[in-house]
Design a protein around this motif. Sequence first.
Motif, PDB file in Angstrom:
ATOM      1  N   ASP A 137       0.830  -1.216   0.000  1.00 19.70           N
ATOM      2  CA  ASP A 137       0.000   0.000   0.000  1.00 19.70           C
ATOM      3  C   ASP A 137       0.856   1.254   0.000  1.00 19.70           C
ATOM      4  OD1 ASP A 137      -2.271  -1.543  -0.005  1.00 19.70           O
ATOM      5  OD2 ASP A 137      -2.546  -1.457   2.169  1.00 19.70           O
ATOM      6  N   ALA A 155      -3.128  -3.175 -10.592  1.00 18.01           N
ATOM      7  CA  ALA A 155      -4.079  -3.034  -9.492  1.00 18.01           C
ATOM      8  C   ALA A 155      -4.592  -1.607  -9.386  1.00 18.01           C
ATOM      9  CB  ALA A 155      -3.416  -3.458  -8.184  1.00 18.01           C
ATOM     10  N   MET A 156      -3.704  -0.654  -9.545  1.00 18.67           N
ATOM     11  CA  MET A 156      -4.100   0.749  -9.436  1.00 18.67           C
ATOM     12  C   MET A 156      -5.009   1.172 -10.581  1.00 18.67           C
ATOM     13  SD  MET A 156      -0.336   2.119  -8.278  1.00 18.67           S
ATOM     14  CE  MET A 156      -0.767   3.867  -8.206  1.00 18.67           C
ATOM     15  N   ARG A 204      -8.472  -0.013 -10.069  1.00 18.06           N
ATOM     16  CA  ARG A 204      -9.206   0.818  -9.103  1.00 18.06           C
ATOM     17  C   ARG A 204      -9.524   2.199  -9.641  1.00 18.06           C
ATOM     18  NH1 ARG A 204      -5.209  -1.424  -5.432  1.00 18.06           N
ATOM     19  NH2 ARG A 204      -4.077   0.554  -5.468  1.00 18.06           N
ATOM     20  N   GLU A 251      -7.316   4.606 -10.426  1.00 18.84           N
ATOM     21  CA  GLU A 251      -6.447   5.633  -9.855  1.00 18.84           C
ATOM     22  C   GLU A 251      -5.517   6.247 -10.887  1.00 18.84           C
ATOM     23  OE1 GLU A 251      -6.214   3.570  -5.413  1.00 18.84           O
ATOM     24  OE2 GLU A 251      -4.510   3.445  -6.786  1.00 18.84           O
TER      25      GLU A 251
END
Length: 383
Positions: A6, A44-45, A48, A50
Motif C-alpha cells: 500500500d 491493481a491501481m 481501481r 487511480e
Amino acid sequence: MRPHVDQRQARVLALVRERGTARVAELAGELGISPVTLRRDVEAMAARGEIQRTHGVISRLGSDPAGVEPAGVEPGAAGTGAGTERGAAGPVIGMVVPTTEYYFADVVRGAREVVEARGARLAVGLTRYLAGEDRTQAERLLSTGADGLLLTPTWQAGTPGPGEGAWTAELPVPTVLVERWAPPGHPAASLDRVASDHADGAARAVRHLAELGHKRIALASRETPTSGRLGTGFAAAVATLGLEPAPAWPATGAASSAAAGTAAGAASLAEAEPFARTLDYLCAAVAEGGVTAALIHSDTDAIMLIPRLQARGVRVPEDLAVITYDDEVAELADVPLSAVAPAKREVGARAAGMLLDRLEDRAAGREGPRQHLDLLPRLTVRP
C-alpha cells in the motif's frame, strides 16, 4: 525491508500525479523495485481507477500517455524490439501457453517471428498447467491492452471436458486456439484454431514400422493433452493396415514395486508409477505379446526407458524398434532415434498470422469464415 504494497502504490500514485506521466522502466529503477513488481502495482491501481496505463507509460487520469506494456507477462517473454510500441506499430497480441520451454518453445518462437514481422508485439502469459490459470492469464492480458489472443487452454485431454472451456468463446477479442481443439457443438468449436494433427503423426509412425515388416506394434504414452489424438491415429492405422493388436494397456497400479523403485530416480519428467507401468508393459509386450516395435511419447521418456528395457533383457532395436513422438531430443539419445516431429514453429506462425488477419478484417469491416487448420507432422528416420 521492502515497503508495504500500500505504501509503495501510494508513492507511485504521488509521483504520477506530480509529474503527469512516467515510464514504467524508469520509475521502477527510481523506486528500487523490479519492473514486474511495478507492473503488478500498476495493474491493481488501474483497476481501481487511480491511474491510466498505456504501452510502457503510466499517467494520471485525464492525461494522454503513449502505449501500455501488458502485465502478467513472463519477464523476457514479450517482444521488445524496435518498432513494437503501440504508437509506432500495430496491435498487441496476447499469447497464453503452459510454458515457453520444451515443446512450446518453438510454438512461441514461430508466433513471435510473425507478430514482429507484421509490426505488432507479442506478450506471453504462462499457466504452468495450473487449473484455471489460463483464464486468469487471458483476462490479465486483456486488462492491459491485448487486441487479440493466441490461447492454449489447460485442457488435460487437449479438448475441453464436461462443462469446461465455454468461457473461451465469450472473450471480447478475436481468439485463436493453439494446439487445442473443441468437439462440434462445444462453444469453443466456433473459434479459429491451429493445431498439429497428432493422429496423423501416430499413423505415420505405424505405417513406417509396418513397411519395415513389424506386424505387432505398441503405443506407450502417458496421459497428456497429446495422448488422446495419438491413440486415435494409432488405432486407426493399425486397423487400416490390418496389423495385429498389441496387448492391452495395464490397469493403474499394475507396476511392480521393484520397477517403481528403479524408475523413481530416473528423472523428474515422469512420476514413478506411470513410468514403471510403461516399463512393465513394454517388457511384457515383447516377451509375451509378440510386440516388435513401439511408438513412445515422448522423447524424454523413450531415452529414459531404453536403458531400463535393455537392463531387463529387451534389446533396442534388435528386440524392439522404437520411434519417439515430439522430436525435441530424440537425436541426442546414445543411438539417435527416429521420431515424429509436429510442426511446432509453423503452428505458432500460422496461428499468429490467422489472428492478425482476423484483426485486419475486423478493422476493415469484414468478417470471414472461421478456420480450423491441422498441420501434418514430419517423420524423421535416423539410422
